[in-house]
Design a protein around this motif. Structure first.
Motif: not given
Length: 622
Positions: A1-2, A314-319, A350-351, A530-536
């Motif tokens: 995500m940016t 945006l669901p993915f990259a602009t182009d 989003a991706t 150490r735990l990391s979480g992501h949803f995707g």
């Protein structure tokens, strides 16, 4: 995500950018901008102050307290502290006031029995800032800390002191700014003058400085005071107390979904008029949309023309998105897309991979947009809606207007605000890129034991025999039936879980299990995960080495990279995780913003938050 950021070079310019973001209610971006500017101006006190304030407004209170202590010392200097004005009395007053605010924010979540004492402590801290302002010859800076001290004395049950402080505010010079009128209104409210408070707020709302963040903060403060004055919470029932808040009505946040259609559509002008009427009727001031040709862009243009703020997901990259969802609608849509994108307050991907061939990626982007709308509404103490341009036909897959509406209804229980439309001319089919991999949406958790490599072989065996079974039991108890995939290697752990709430329960259960071990006298050092979480979206594929299905993909890699950057004993999660948590409507967990974190192995920088459990299921923004 940016997200979009700008780069100013001077401290003053950076501070202006931070304050603009704060005023818009974009508190997470404000913190990131302040931290970025502090790399160039590490000693600037005002940038430090605004960084802490941004965290406090986001609800990341523990992080705000740590940063305050790092830069300014204790937020409560105590009655014996030397409060002689320094060379910059304005900043000294603001610093003390910010410290008092952090103490006050702890009052809201305190157990009822502890609230009076905590409120008194916060009131004393504000009162010290008030006295410093008077001693420094800055009565113009005295009203804000004084009126907060008055409100806190009211919460502490010290009505006489509350009234004295409120009366002191009313004799101070109060300017014609938003906060000048708001401070007067709060003093009148503490004195029980509801009509006078409302009149002062009516003057405050059009005054200079009445930005979204200021009004939202005042609304939260006044709601809290009214609950203290009238404990049965009349603000939900119409009547004089509720009327006090009328001038503080906030613009609503709307996530948009709608059909794509070709340019030159004869119905466009009528649809735009209907969208504008709905925006005006429901007070929509902030919109979240994806900018596909047709409904998305039409909504974005209409919102911007109405003076609203646009957030793009945006669901993915602009182009790739242009190829899939903009250009097929005709040549006029791309310039309109770029014009809206340029005016957006925030742009999120989003991706960063994928294409228009996979409906799961569109569904993922739509869910993230809905979750971010709910999160924005929480930060601004306002309501979230879904607006839709819909032909009434049912869903035919996981993505699309009808699917988005169905998911919103299921998640929130709310009906969308619908602009009905007839069948519209559909865009040309985008050029196929080949069959996409089959993806499934999942919460992805990665974990390891900090300093596991320092254990002796005997301790490793003890860990496997005594600790791992308890961790397995904790996973089963917290997420039983929701685990799509589980794998472990030594101290490493990877879980794919169907729902965000089950994943959050699981993360908290794993930490709690290890904390309980510390009290059992095992021949092991304290163990912290150490735990990391992501949803995707992840791709389920058969793994011939382990002989069963696994989860792979770019989003799995993202989750794994975060774990290495997470402090022991904590769970760092992405904005996508936070959005999914908001969409779940579960009040048991919060994600407190940490900031932009540099990830290892050249993975770049990612905005992360720290997941925590909320005692009693109460959400607050601080």
């Amino acid at each position: 995500m940016t997200s979009r950021q700008t780069g100013d070079t001077t401290a003053a310019a950076a501070l202006r950018a931070v304050e603009t973001l704060l005023g818009q209610g974009n508190v997470l971006q404000a913190y990131d901008r302040a931290v970025d500017a502090l790399r160039q101006h590490p000693e600037d006190p005002w940038l430090r102050h605004r960084a802490v304030l941004s965290l406090a407004r986001s609800g990341a209170l523990a992080h705000a307290e740590r940063k305050y202590a790092q830069w300014f010392g204790t937020p409560d200097p105590g009655p014996e502290a030397n409060l002689t004005p320094d060379a910059n009395p304005a900043f000294a007053i603001e610093r003390l006031t910010l410290g008092a605010r952090l103490i006050k924010d702890r009052v809201h979540g305190a157990p009822p029995a502890d609230k009076p004492a905590r409120a008194r402590r916060a009131a004393d801290a504000y009162a010290r800032a008030w006295r410093l302002a008077l001693d420094a010859g800055r009565p113009d800076l005295a009203a804000y800390p004084a009126v907060n001290a008055a409100s806190l004395c009211l919460a502490a049950g010290d009505t006489a002191r509350a009234r004295d402080l409120a009366q002191a505010v009313l004799v101070l010079p109060l300017d014609d700014s938003y906060y000048g009128h708001a401070n007067r209104a709060e003093a009148l409210l503490v004195l029980g003058d509801l009509d006078g408070a409302r009149a002062a707020l009516n003057q405050a709302r059009p005054a200079p400085g009445a930005d979204l963040a200021a009004v939202a903060a005042t609304r939260r403060q006044f709601s809290w005071i009214l609950r203290t004055l009238i404990p049965d919470d009349p603000t939900h029932h119409g009547g004089p107390a509720a009327a006090v808040l009328d001038p503080l009505t906030m613009p609503a946040v709307a996530v948009f979904t709608g059909h794509m259609f070709r340019d030159g559509c004869a119905e466009e002008a009528g649809l735009k008029a209907s969208l504008r009427a709905l925006i005006d009727a429901h007070g929509i001031g902030i919109g979240v949309a994806a900018l596909a040709c047709g409904g998305d862009i039409l909504f974005a243009e209409t919102l911007l023309e109405a003076g609203g703020q646009l957030l793009v997901v945006l669901p993915f990259a602009t182009d790739a998105f242009l190829d899939a969802s903009v250009r097929p609608g005709g040549e006029t849509w791309e310039p309109r897309f770029r014009a809206c994108l340029a005016r957006a307050a925030e742009v999120t991907l989003a991706t960063e991979d994928g294409s228009g061939d996979d409906p799961e990626l569109f569904a993922y982007g739509a869910r993230m947009a809905a979750g971010l709308a709910l999160h924005k509404a929480r930060l601004l103490d306002t309501r979230a809606e879904m607006m839709a341009l819909w032909n009434g036909k049912p869903a035919s897959g996981p993505a699309g207007t009808a699917a988005d509406i169905a998911h919103w209804r299921q998640a929130t229980g709310q009906k969308p605000l619908v602009v009905p439309c007839p069948p519209l001319p559909r865009p040309a089919a985008a050029q196929a890129q080949g069959a996409p991999p089959r993806r499934t949406l999942a919460a992805l958790l990665f974990g390891d034991i900090h300093h596991f490599s320092r254990l002796s072989e005997r301790q490793c065996v003890l860990y496997q025999g005594r600790v791992v079974p308890r961790l397995a039991a904790a996973i089963d108890a917290a997420a039983g039936g929701q685990v799509l995939y589980a794998n472990t290697w030594g101290d490493g752990l990877f879980l794919g879980i169907k729902t965000i709430v089950a994943a959050s329960r699981c993360a908290m259960a794993l930490h709690a299990t290890l904390e309980d071990l510390d009290r059992e006298g095992l021949d092991l050092p304290p163990l912290r995960m150490r735990l990391s979480g992501h949803f995707g979206p992840a791709v389920p594929l058969y793994d011939p080495i382990i002989g069963r299905r696994s989860l792979i993909g770019a989003q799995v890699i993202r989750a794994a990279r975060i774990e290495v950057a997470t402090p022991p004993g904590q769970t760092y999660v992405t904005n996508a995780y936070t959005a999914a948590l908001m969409l779940s409507q579960d009040d048991g967990f919060m994600a407190d913003y940490v900031g932009q974190v540099m990830l290892p192995k050249h993975y770049g920088v990612l905005a992360l938050s720290a997941l925590r459990q909320v005692d009693g299921g109460a959400r607050s923004t601080g």
